[in-house]
Design an enzyme around this catalytic site. Structure first.
Site, PDB file in Angstrom:
ATOM      1  N   LYS A  11       0.830  -1.413  -0.047  1.00 16.58           N
ATOM      2  CA  LYS A  11       0.186  -0.082   0.054  1.00 16.58           C
ATOM      3  C   LYS A  11       0.891   1.347  -0.052  1.00 16.58           C
ATOM      4  O   LYS A  11       1.969   1.180   0.166  1.00 16.58           O
ATOM      5  CB  LYS A  11      -1.021  -0.041   1.201  1.00 16.58           C
ATOM      6  N   TYR A  51     -12.264  -1.860  -4.029  1.00 15.43           N
ATOM      7  CA  TYR A  51     -12.950  -1.933  -2.727  1.00 15.43           C
ATOM      8  C   TYR A  51     -14.295  -1.701  -2.631  1.00 15.43           C
ATOM      9  O   TYR A  51     -14.960  -1.544  -1.815  1.00 15.43           O
ATOM     10  CB  TYR A  51     -12.259  -0.780  -1.776  1.00 15.43           C
ATOM     11  N   PHE A  59     -15.641   3.734   6.549  1.00 14.48           N
ATOM     12  CA  PHE A  59     -14.341   3.948   6.443  1.00 14.48           C
ATOM     13  C   PHE A  59     -14.106   3.940   4.891  1.00 14.48           C
ATOM     14  O   PHE A  59     -12.758   4.333   4.381  1.00 14.48           O
ATOM     15  CB  PHE A  59     -13.556   3.193   7.096  1.00 14.48           C
ATOM     16  N   THR A  93      -6.194  -7.068  10.273  1.00 13.03           N
ATOM     17  CA  THR A  93      -6.134  -5.933   9.367  1.00 13.03           C
ATOM     18  C   THR A  93      -5.669  -4.778  10.543  1.00 13.03           C
ATOM     19  O   THR A  93      -4.976  -4.060   9.961  1.00 13.03           O
ATOM     20  CB  THR A  93      -7.926  -5.725   9.575  1.00 13.03           C
ATOM     21  N   ARG A 104       2.266  -6.742   8.927  1.00 17.52           N
ATOM     22  CA  ARG A 104       1.529  -5.452   9.466  1.00 17.52           C
ATOM     23  C   ARG A 104       1.896  -4.939  10.665  1.00 17.52           C
ATOM     24  O   ARG A 104       1.965  -3.659  10.966  1.00 17.52           O
ATOM     25  CB  ARG A 104      -0.007  -5.614   9.564  1.00 17.52           C
ATOM     26  N   ASN A 114      -2.114  -0.220   6.941  1.00 22.70           N
ATOM     27  CA  ASN A 114      -1.838  -1.499   7.687  1.00 22.70           C
ATOM     28  C   ASN A 114      -0.723  -2.193   6.577  1.00 22.70           C
ATOM     29  O   ASN A 114      -0.669  -3.027   6.310  1.00 22.70           O
ATOM     30  CB  ASN A 114      -2.915  -2.174   7.675  1.00 22.70           C
ATOM     31  N   HIS A 117      -2.176  -5.587   1.296  1.00 20.87           N
ATOM     32  CA  HIS A 117      -3.296  -6.128   1.074  1.00 20.87           C
ATOM     33  C   HIS A 117      -3.066  -7.614   0.582  1.00 20.87           C
ATOM     34  O   HIS A 117      -2.200  -7.853   0.110  1.00 20.87           O
ATOM     35  CB  HIS A 117      -4.054  -5.541  -0.225  1.00 20.87           C
ATOM     36  N   GLU A 128      -9.485 -10.305  -8.070  1.00 22.62           N
ATOM     37  CA  GLU A 128      -8.687  -9.297  -7.616  1.00 22.62           C
ATOM     38  C   GLU A 128      -7.195  -9.226  -8.901  1.00 22.62           C
ATOM     39  O   GLU A 128      -6.683  -8.169  -9.049  1.00 22.62           O
ATOM     40  CB  GLU A 128      -8.121  -9.193  -6.392  1.00 22.62           C
TER      41      GLU A 128
HETATM   42  P1  IDP Z   1      -8.177  -6.835   5.242  1.00 28.70           P
HETATM   43  O1  IDP Z   1      -7.413  -5.757   4.263  1.00 28.70           O
HETATM   44  O2  IDP Z   1      -7.440  -7.372   6.277  1.00 28.70           O
HETATM   45  O3  IDP Z   1      -8.737  -7.966   4.351  1.00 28.70           O
HETATM   46  P2  IDP Z   1     -10.904  -5.579   5.144  1.00 28.70           P
HETATM   47  O4  IDP Z   1     -11.808  -5.770   6.268  1.00 28.70           O
HETATM   48  O5  IDP Z   1     -11.042  -6.358   3.796  1.00 28.70           O
HETATM   49  O6  IDP Z   1      -9.462  -5.978   5.876  1.00 28.70           O
HETATM   50  O7  IDP Z   1     -10.668  -4.036   4.820  1.00 28.70           O
HETATM   51  C1  IDP Z   1      -9.941  -3.415   3.722  1.00 28.70           C
HETATM   52  C2  IDP Z   1      -9.047  -2.339   4.229  1.00 28.70           C
HETATM   53  O8  IDP Z   1      -9.883  -1.263   4.646  1.00 28.70           O
HETATM   54  C3  IDP Z   1      -8.104  -2.870   5.251  1.00 28.70           C
HETATM   55  O9  IDP Z   1      -7.027  -3.221   4.982  1.00 28.70           O
HETATM   56  C4  IDP Z   1      -7.841  -1.318   5.679  1.00 28.70           C
HETATM   57  O10 IDP Z   1      -6.937  -0.592   5.150  1.00 28.70           O
HETATM   58  C5  IDP Z   1      -9.214  -0.520   5.788  1.00 28.70           C
HETATM   59  N1  IDP Z   1     -10.229  -0.862   6.911  1.00 28.70           N
HETATM   60  C6  IDP Z   1     -10.941  -1.835   7.479  1.00 28.70           C
HETATM   61  N2  IDP Z   1     -11.358  -1.633   8.567  1.00 28.70           N
HETATM   62  C7  IDP Z   1     -11.173  -0.365   8.458  1.00 28.70           C
HETATM   63  C8  IDP Z   1     -11.616   0.533   9.779  1.00 28.70           C
HETATM   64  O11 IDP Z   1     -12.457   0.195  10.667  1.00 28.70           O
HETATM   65  N3  IDP Z   1     -11.339   1.937   9.910  1.00 28.70           N
HETATM   66  C9  IDP Z   1     -10.425   2.363   8.798  1.00 28.70           C
HETATM   67  N4  IDP Z   1      -9.856   1.629   7.855  1.00 28.70           N
HETATM   68  C10 IDP Z   1     -10.175   0.206   7.662  1.00 28.70           C
HETATM   69 MG    MG Z   2     -10.144  -7.675   2.570  1.00 30.62          MG
END
Ligand code: IDP
Ligand code: MG
Length: 139
Positions: A11, A51, A59, A93, A104, A114, A117, A128
């Site tokens: 990222k 996304y 978010f 995450t 991470r 984080n 991805h 994807e």
């Molecule tokens: P993942 O990347 O671990 O699969 P996802 O739930 O698919 O997590 O969320 C996609 C991305 O959205 C996350 O990697 C993170 O950058 C962002 N994200 C997820 N949950 C939150 C949140 O509660 N607040 C802010 N950003 C979030």
């Molecule tokens: Mg995800």
């Protein structure tokens, strides 16, 4: 277990901090193999499309702003159980909750920034990979 492909993104926080090479080193020292790679800056539409499953989440807007804030490295990783293997290497995450030894924990900041991805299932991995590498012929 079987050979799988998964989509990984380094990222904008990772690239901006000069950590892309370090994360690539971690991958090269793992059982996963990099079989495709691009360096690009996502457009807002590319980020929104990627996304789309999160578009109703509070978010979403911030996430798309973050993902377009600078260049990213997009890769296809291949190996036995690549989807779960890469997610285990990434950690959860929220970087603040990520255990020692995960990417991470080492390179991320919080739940949004984080570092990396990873696809979460075979269907999303295929989607994807097609999103960033249309027509790619992976063996
Ligand atoms: P993942 O990347 O671990 O699969 P996802 O739930 O698919 O997590 O969320 C996609 C991305 O959205 C996350 O990697 C993170 O950058 C962002 N994200 C997820 N949950 C939150 C949140 O509660 N607040 C802010 N950003 C979030
Ligand atoms: Mg995800």
């Amino acid at each position: 277990m079987s050979k799988q492909n998964t989509l990984a993104i380094l990222k904008p926080d990772t690239v901006a901090a000069g950590n892309a090479g370090k994360v690539i080193s971690v991958i090269e020292d793992s059982p996963l193999e990099i079989v495709a790679m691009r360096f690009l800056k996502l457009s807002l539409n590319q980020a929104k499309g990627f996304y789309a499953v999160h578009k109703k989440r509070p978010f979403f807007k911030d996430l798309c702003r973050f993902m377009t804030s600078g260049p990213v490295v997009v890769m296809v990783l291949q190996g036995e159980d690549a989807i779960a293997t890469w997610r285990d290497m990434m950690g959860p995450t929220n970087s603040k909750e990520a255990p020692k030894g995960t990417i991470r924990r080492a390179f991320g900041t919080d739940i949004e920034r984080n570092a990396v991805h990873g696809s979460d299932a075979p269907e999303t991995a295929a989607e994807e990979i097609g999103y960033f590498f249309p027509g790619i012929d992976l063996v």
